[in-house]
Design an enzyme around this catalytic site. Structure first.
Site, PDB file in Angstrom:
ATOM      1  N   ARG A 137       0.845  -1.202   0.000  1.00 15.31           N
ATOM      2  CA  ARG A 137       0.000   0.000   0.000  1.00 15.31           C
ATOM      3  C   ARG A 137       0.875   1.245   0.000  1.00 15.31           C
ATOM      4  NH1 ARG A 137      -4.655  -0.701   4.523  1.00 15.31           N
ATOM      5  NH2 ARG A 137      -4.230   1.525   4.629  1.00 15.31           N
TER       6      ARG A 137
ATOM      7  N   ARG B  19       0.650  10.192   8.569  1.00 21.91           N
ATOM      8  CA  ARG B  19      -0.654   9.637   8.937  1.00 21.91           C
ATOM      9  C   ARG B  19      -0.766   9.458  10.449  1.00 21.91           C
ATOM     10  NH1 ARG B  19      -0.952   4.377   6.370  1.00 21.91           N
ATOM     11  NH2 ARG B  19      -3.087   4.263   7.128  1.00 21.91           N
TER      12      ARG B  19
END
Length: 190
Positions: free
Chosen positions: A134, A145
């Protein structure tokens, strides 16, 4: 209809536990991350916008996320309820979700907070990256994040705590042991 939010930082185990919840309670899973990836892989106009935002390690704006989420809920009128995974990430998103559900005579029944420390998160995502590839698991983007979660997203919890809807679950340990805690929390709010 039973609706829950599964809440936690990247790598907390939201996807893993959501699969077990779906199997046991027959709820529909709505993952904003999955929706974003679907739009990106189908190269939709929305996907192109989202791809750049995610590539920069940022959160997708509320307006885009809310529109996609409402579309997804409306497309599944016959389900027993929903697991909201990766949403809401801001208080305005939480307020918009409550308003949307209220207009349908529904509510959020439970917010499950998977509590995992940053060291474990980094280990888990490093392992996941080996398998998934990913783009949002890249080391630099991951730091963004995690920072986004602990600087912004974490502030959604007091919104739901004020409604007495949050149950904290220790997200470290054996998957089945964690799920046992989750099942107990769900069973207590059905």
């Amino acid at each position: 209809m039973y609706n829950l939010v599964i809440f936690g930082p990247p790598g907390a185990g939201k996807g893993t536990q959501s699969e077990k919840i779906i199997e046991k309670y027959n709820l529909a899973h709505i993952s904003t991350g999955d929706m974003f990836r679907m739009h990106i892989s189908n190269d939709t106009d929305l996907g192109k916008k989202v791809k750049q935002i995610l590539a920069d390690g940022m959160l997708v704006p509320d307006s885009i996320t809310i529109d996609m989420l409402e579309e997804e809920v409306k497309s599944k009128p016959d389900v027993k309820g929903f697991i909201f995974d990766g949403f809401p990430r801001t208080v305005p998103q939480a307020e918009a979700l409550d308003k949307f559900l209220e207009n349908k005579g529904l509510k959020i029944n439970l917010v499950l907070q998977l509590d995992v420390n940053q060291e474990i998160i980094k280990e888990r995502i490093a392992e996941r990256q080996k398998v998934s590839g990913r783009a949002d698991d890249d080391a630099d983007k991951l730091v963004k994040r995690i920072d986004e979660y602990f600087s912004k997203t974490i502030h959604v919890l007091p919104y739901y705590q004020s409604q007495d809807k949050v149950t904290k679950v220790n997200g470290i340990g054996k998957i089945d042991d964690i799920f046992e805690q989750i099942s107990s929390a769900i069973d207590n709010t059905i």
